[in-house]
Design an enzyme around this catalytic site. Structure first.
Site, PDB file in Angstrom:
ATOM      1  N   CYS A  14      47.003   5.854  26.858  1.00 10.95           N
ATOM      2  CA  CYS A  14      47.605   3.603  26.354  1.00 10.95           C
ATOM      3  C   CYS A  14      47.327   2.364  27.468  1.00 10.95           C
ATOM      4  O   CYS A  14      47.301   2.608  28.098  1.00 10.95           O
ATOM      5  CB  CYS A  14      48.814   4.495  25.675  1.00 10.95           C
TER       6      CYS A  14
ATOM      7  N   ARG B 162      41.069   0.388  26.803  1.00 10.55           N
ATOM      8  CA  ARG B 162      40.786   1.283  27.670  1.00 10.55           C
ATOM      9  C   ARG B 162      40.687   2.844  26.118  1.00 10.55           C
ATOM     10  O   ARG B 162      41.408   3.674  26.335  1.00 10.55           O
ATOM     11  CB  ARG B 162      42.483   1.650  27.738  1.00 10.55           C
TER      12      ARG B 162
ATOM     13  N   TRP C 193      46.736   5.325  22.752  1.00 12.99           N
ATOM     14  CA  TRP C 193      46.000   6.514  21.840  1.00 12.99           C
ATOM     15  C   TRP C 193      45.933   7.584  22.143  1.00 12.99           C
ATOM     16  O   TRP C 193      47.014   8.318  22.768  1.00 12.99           O
ATOM     17  CB  TRP C 193      44.652   6.845  23.673  1.00 12.99           C
TER      18      TRP C 193
ATOM     19  N   ASN D 178      53.192   6.158  28.341  1.00 10.04           N
ATOM     20  CA  ASN D 178      51.701   6.075  28.232  1.00 10.04           C
ATOM     21  C   ASN D 178      51.810   7.655  28.907  1.00 10.04           C
ATOM     22  O   ASN D 178      52.392   7.534  30.024  1.00 10.04           O
ATOM     23  CB  ASN D 178      51.037   5.350  29.582  1.00 10.04           C
ATOM     24  N   GLY D 179      51.657   8.545  28.568  1.00  5.60           N
ATOM     25  CA  GLY D 179      51.722   9.510  28.820  1.00  5.60           C
ATOM     26  C   GLY D 179      52.101  10.871  28.496  1.00  5.60           C
ATOM     27  O   GLY D 179      51.458  11.021  27.301  1.00  5.60           O
TER      28      GLY D 179
ATOM     29  N   GLU E 262      22.710  21.195  30.797  1.00  7.79           N
ATOM     30  CA  GLU E 262      23.431  20.049  30.393  1.00  7.79           C
ATOM     31  C   GLU E 262      23.321  18.990  32.036  1.00  7.79           C
ATOM     32  O   GLU E 262      23.418  17.201  31.382  1.00  7.79           O
ATOM     33  CB  GLU E 262      25.456  20.168  31.002  1.00  7.79           C
TER      34      GLU E 262
ATOM     35  N   LYS F 166      22.455  15.029  31.435  1.00  7.50           N
ATOM     36  CA  LYS F 166      22.623  14.062  32.059  1.00  7.50           C
ATOM     37  C   LYS F 166      22.040  13.144  32.713  1.00  7.50           C
ATOM     38  O   LYS F 166      21.790  11.666  32.498  1.00  7.50           O
ATOM     39  CB  LYS F 166      23.320  14.224  32.868  1.00  7.50           C
TER      40      LYS F 166
ATOM     41  N   GLU G 268      19.421  10.756  29.741  1.00  7.07           N
ATOM     42  CA  GLU G 268      20.080   9.809  29.052  1.00  7.07           C
ATOM     43  C   GLU G 268      20.422   8.843  29.677  1.00  7.07           C
ATOM     44  O   GLU G 268      20.004   8.083  29.323  1.00  7.07           O
ATOM     45  CB  GLU G 268      21.377  11.006  28.084  1.00  7.07           C
TER      46      GLU G 268
ATOM     47  N   HIS H 157       7.864  32.050  32.066  1.00 10.37           N
ATOM     48  CA  HIS H 157       7.040  32.179  31.216  1.00 10.37           C
ATOM     49  C   HIS H 157       6.512  30.923  30.960  1.00 10.37           C
ATOM     50  O   HIS H 157       6.526  30.185  29.264  1.00 10.37           O
ATOM     51  CB  HIS H 157       7.995  33.118  29.796  1.00 10.37           C
TER      52      HIS H 157
ATOM     53  N   LYS I  16      27.543   6.041  21.179  1.00 12.47           N
ATOM     54  CA  LYS I  16      28.906   7.101  21.995  1.00 12.47           C
ATOM     55  C   LYS I  16      28.762   8.300  20.837  1.00 12.47           C
ATOM     56  O   LYS I  16      28.621   9.676  21.676  1.00 12.47           O
ATOM     57  CB  LYS I  16      29.214   6.727  22.408  1.00 12.47           C
TER      58      LYS I  16
HETATM   59  C1  AGP Z   1      26.076  13.659  26.208  1.00 14.99           C
HETATM   60  O1  AGP Z   1      25.664  13.058  27.063  1.00 14.99           O
HETATM   61  C2  AGP Z   1      25.625  12.659  24.755  1.00 14.99           C
HETATM   62  N1  AGP Z   1      26.602  11.516  24.285  1.00 14.99           N
HETATM   63  C3  AGP Z   1      25.050  13.119  23.520  1.00 14.99           C
HETATM   64  O2  AGP Z   1      24.363  14.607  23.281  1.00 14.99           O
HETATM   65  C4  AGP Z   1      26.858  13.991  22.722  1.00 14.99           C
HETATM   66  O3  AGP Z   1      27.730  14.652  23.282  1.00 14.99           O
HETATM   67  C5  AGP Z   1      26.798  14.507  21.699  1.00 14.99           C
HETATM   68  O4  AGP Z   1      25.965  13.206  20.282  1.00 14.99           O
HETATM   69  C6  AGP Z   1      27.781  14.887  20.779  1.00 14.99           C
HETATM   70  O5  AGP Z   1      29.235  14.349  20.274  1.00 14.99           O
HETATM   71  P1  AGP Z   1      30.513  14.590  20.122  1.00 14.99           P
HETATM   72  O6  AGP Z   1      30.693  15.424  21.071  1.00 14.99           O
HETATM   73  O7  AGP Z   1      30.968  13.260  20.481  1.00 14.99           O
HETATM   74  O8  AGP Z   1      30.391  15.486  19.094  1.00 14.99           O
END
Ligand code: AGP
Length: 608
Positions: free
Chosen positions: A2, A27, A74, A100-101, A481, A485, A488, A504, A603
Site C-alpha cells: 500500500c 507500488r 494492495w 500499510n501492513g 526455473e 529465468k 526469459e 538420454h 506480466k
Molecule cells: C515467469 O517468470 C513468467 N513471467 C511466466 O512464466 C509466469 O510464471 C506465468 O505466465 C504464470 O503467471 P501467473 O503465475 O501469474 O499465473
C-alpha cells in the site's frame, strides 16, 4: 504494497495528496481513497481501480482543506472493494486512518470490538485499528494511537487524522516504511519519499516502534513507550526512478532482495509452533475434509508450474497423497479424469492467467474442490476458487517472477505440513519443518550477501549462447526455473533437465561452449549428481555448481561453486533458486537486456 500520503500546511491538501498517490502508483494497487479535514468536517472518498477513478468521484469541487491523508491499497485481507478501501473511520466519523501492513491478531480484536458493541463495517484487518484509537481517545490523539498500538500484533505503517485536532497527523511505524517530510510551514507523511519529493527533500525516516506527531509547524517523534526521540533530518538526493526501485537498478533485483521479508509475510500468522502445524483457514476445509482428500491435482503455467512440481514432492513425501502436476493449457483440453475427493490447486501470481483459470473451471465442472494459491487478492482465480492461501508477496512488477515463486513454494510447504499433520506426520516432524521454515528468510539474506560472487560467475559465462541446468529430486524443478529465468530475461537458450536424463540425449550438446549449471546439494542423491558432473566434465563441459556450505570436496570437481546454507531437504528449493535468480539477472544486465520488461513477454498472460 500500500501507499500512504499525508499533508498538513497552508496549501490546499487535495491536489498534493492526489499527486502524491500518483507518485506511488508504481507500488501496485487495486483501490484508493482520501480523507480531508476542513470547514465541512471530515470528508472521506474512496474508489476501486486507478487513482483517476478517485479523481472522478472527487470531481471539480474545491475542497477548502489544508490537512488530510490518502492511500492506495494492495489488498491483503478483504477483496478490493470501495468499502474495504482506505481510509477507514470510526463509527462516529471523527477519526480516519490509512494503513500499510498486516494486523496479525485482527480476528481477536474484531471479536473484542464486537463484544464492546462496536459495529465492524469491512472485511479488512485495518479497520480494527481506527476503532481501537477511538476507544482509547480522551483528549490526546498521540496517546490514543499509542494505547491502541500496544494491543496490536503484526506490521503497520499508519497515518491518522481527527476532527478534534484539525491540523495534526499521527504517523506510526512497525515493519512498514514511513517517512516525515519537512517543509516551510507545512509537513508531509508518506510510505516513501517519492510522494513528497517535489515539495521537499528533507525527511525524517521513522524506525520501527516510533510515533510522529506532525503539524504544519512541528514534528515530534517518540517511541511506542513514550520515550522522546531526537529526529535526524536527511536530505534526499535520489531521483524519482531510483526511489521507486529503492536504489536498485531494476524492479526484478529489488524483488529478489525483498524475498526474506516477503517470505516472513507468507508465514506470518500461519504457524502453530507448539502443534507443529500450519494454520491455513483460508482453505475453508475442516480437518476431516483435509483427511478425506484422495488425490491432488496442481495446475499452473510457467514459473508457477515449477513451484507446483516442487509442491508435488513435498505433499507426496509428507502427506502421502497422490499429487499430479498439470500444465493448465494441457489439462483444460484433455478431458481430464476427476474422481470424488479430488482437490485441485490453481497456482498463479496474477490470478488472471487465462489457461490456469480455464483449467480450474474445467476441474470444478467435473466436481473437484478448487483452491487457489494466488498473490493478487480479489483476482479472478482467487474469487472463483472454493478457498485458498494468499501469497502476501506484494506487487511483483518485474515480468520475471522471483518473490512470487518463493512465496508459492513456501505456501506449498505449509500446505504439505498441514496435510501431513492431518495424517501420519508427527508433532516433532511438523515442528522440525516449522523451525527450518523460520530460518529460511535469514538464510536467504546470507545468500543475497554473496551477490558479488554470483556476479563474478555471471561475467565468466554471460557470452554463452546455450545453457543446460540440471537437478535431481526436489531440485529438478529448480533447474527448470533457473533455465526459465535465464531464457526469459537474457534471451539465451537454456534448458532444465533431471540430471539423470542428460544421458538420454542432451549429453550430445556438451562441449566447452555449453555451461552446465548443476544443483548439487548434500542430500541423498549427491553422489549420483557428482557422477553426472563427471560425465559433463569428461566432455569438456564447464560446470557451475550450486552446493551446500561446507562441501569443499566439490570444489576441484567443477569450474565454479555458489554456496547456499544447509536446510530441511524439502525446503532446499527456497535457497537453491536464489543464486539462479541472481545469475540470470546479472547475465541479462551484462547482455544489455530490458530486465523488467523483456521482449515478447507480459506480466500476466490473460489470453490463450
Ligand atoms: C515467469 O517468470 C513468467 N513471467 C511466466 O512464466 C509466469 O510464471 C506465468 O505466465 C504464470 O503467471 P501467473 O503465475 O501469474 O499465473
Amino acid at each position: 504494497m500500500c501507499g500512504i500520503v499525508g499533508y498538513t500546511g497552508h496549501k490546499k491538501a487535495k491536489p498534493i495528496l492526489i499527486e502524491g498517490l500518483k507518485r506511488l502508483e508504481y507500488r501496485g494497487y487495486d483501490s484508493a481513497g482520501i480523507a480531508l479535514i476542513g470547514e465541512d468536517g471530515l470528508m472521506v472518498s474512496k474508489s476501486v481501480g486507478k487513482i483517476k477513478m478517485l479523481e472522478e468521484v472527487l470531481g471539480d469541487r474545491e475542497y477548502n482543506s489544508h490537512h488530510g491523508i490518502a492511500h492506495t491499497r494492495w489488498a491483503t485481507h478483504g477483496e478490493p472493494t470501495e468499502t474495504n478501501a482506505h481510509p477507514h473511520t470510526n463509527n462516529e466519523h471523527s477519526i480516519a486512518l490509512v494503513h500499510n501492513g498486516i494486523i496479525e491478531n485482527y480476528r481477536a480484536l474484531r471479536e473484542f470490538l464486537k463484544r464492546k458493541g462496536i459495529q465492524i463495517q469491512t472485511q479488512t484487518d485495518t479497520e480494527v485499528l481506527v476503532h481501537l484509537i477511538a476507544m482509547n481517545y480522551k483528549d490526546n490523539l498521540t496517546e490514543a494511537v499509542r494505547d491502541a498500538l500496544t494491543q496490536v500484533e503484526g506490521t503497520y505503517g499508519i497515518a491518522v487524522v481527527s476532527l478534534e485536532h484539525p491540523d495534526m497527523i499521527i504517523a506510526a511505524r512497525m515493519g512498514s516504511p514511513l517517512v516525515v517530510g519537512i517543509g516551510e510551514g507545512e509537513n508531509f507523511v508518506a510510505s516513501d519519499v517519492s510522494a513528497m519529493l517535489e515539495h521537499t527533500n528533507k525527511v525524517v525516516y521513522l524506525d520501527d516502534g516510533e510515533i510522529a506527531t506532525v503539524t504544519p509547524g512541528s514534528y515530534e517523534v517518540t517511541t511506542i513507550h513514550n520515550t522522546h526521540i531526537t529526529p535526524i533530518i536527511e536530505e534526499i538526493s535520489w531521483t524519482l526512478d531510483e526511489i521507486e526501485k529503492e536504489g536498485y537498478d531494476h524492479f526484478m533485483l529489488k524483488e529478489i532482495h525483498e524475498q526474506p521479508n516477503t517470505l516472513r509475510n507468507a508465514i506470518r500468522g500461519r504457524l502453530k509452533r507448539e502443534e507443529g502445524i500450519a494454520y491455513l483457514d483460508g482453505l475453508n476445509l475442516q480437518y476431516d475434509e483435509l483427511r478425506s482428500i484422495k488425490r491432488i491435482i496442481i495446475t499452473a503455467c510457467g514459473t508457477s508450474w515449477h513451484s507446483a512440481l516442487i509442491g508435488k514432492y513435498m505433499i507426496e513425501e509428507i502427506a502421502r497423497v497422490s499429487t499430479e502436476v498439470e500444465y493448465a493449457s494441457e489439462f483444460r483440453y484433455r478431458s481430464p479424469i476427476v474422481e470424488d475427493n479430488t482437490v485441485l490447486f490453481a497456482i498463479s501470481q496474477s490470478g488472471e492467467t487465462a489457461d490456469t483459470l480455464a483449467a480450474m473451471r474445467e476441474a470444478r465442472n467435473r466436481g473437484a474442490t478448487c483452491l487457489g494459491l494466488v498473490n493478487v487478492v480479489g483476482s479472478t482465480i482467487a474469487r472463483e476458487t472454493d478457498g485458498g492461501v494468499y501469497l502476501h508477496a506484494g506487487p511483483e512488477i518485474g515480468v520475471a517472477s522471483t518473490k512470487a515463486f518463493t512465496a508459492q513454494v513456501m505456501v506449498l510447504a505449509l500446505v504439505a505440513n498441514l496435510l501431513g499433520r492431518m495424517r501420519n506426520w508427527s508433532v516433532q516432524q511438523g515442528q522440525e519443518m516449522i523451525a527450518a521454515i523460520e530460518k529460511i528468510p535469514e538464510q536467504i539474506e546470507q545468500i543475497l550477501a554473496t551477490n558479488d560472487r554470483i556476479k563474478e560467475v555471471a561475467r565468466q559465462y554471460h557470452k554463452a549462447d546455450n545453457f543446460l541446468y540440471l537437478g535431481r529430486g526436489i531440485n529438478w524443478p529448480v533447474a527448470l526455473e533457473g533455465a526459465l529465468k535465464l531464457k526469459e530475461i537474457s534471451y539465451i537458450h537454456a534448458e532444465g533437465y533431471p540430471a539423470a536424463e542428460m544421458k538420454h540425449g542432451p549429453i550430445a550438446l556438451i562441449d566447452e561452449n555449453m555451461p552446465v549449471v548443476v544443483i548439487a546439494l548434500k542430500d541423498p542423491v549427491y553422489d549420483k549428481v557428482m557422477s553426472n558432473i563427471a560425465e559433463v566434465r569428461a566432455r569438456r563441459g564447464r560446470v557451475v555448481a550450486i552446493a551446500t556450505e561446507g562441501d569443499t570436496e566439490i570444489e576441484d570437481k567443477v569450474n565454479d561453486v555458489l554456496y547456499i546454507p544447509q536446510t530441511h531437504r524439502l525446503l532446499s528449493p527456497l535457497l537453491s533458486v536464489i543464486p539462479l535468480q541472481l545469475l540470470a539477472y546479472h547475465i541479462a544486465v551484462m547482455r544489455g537486456r530490458h530486465v523488467d520488461q523483456p521482449r515478447n513477454l507480459a506480466k500476466s498472460v490473460t489470453v490463450e
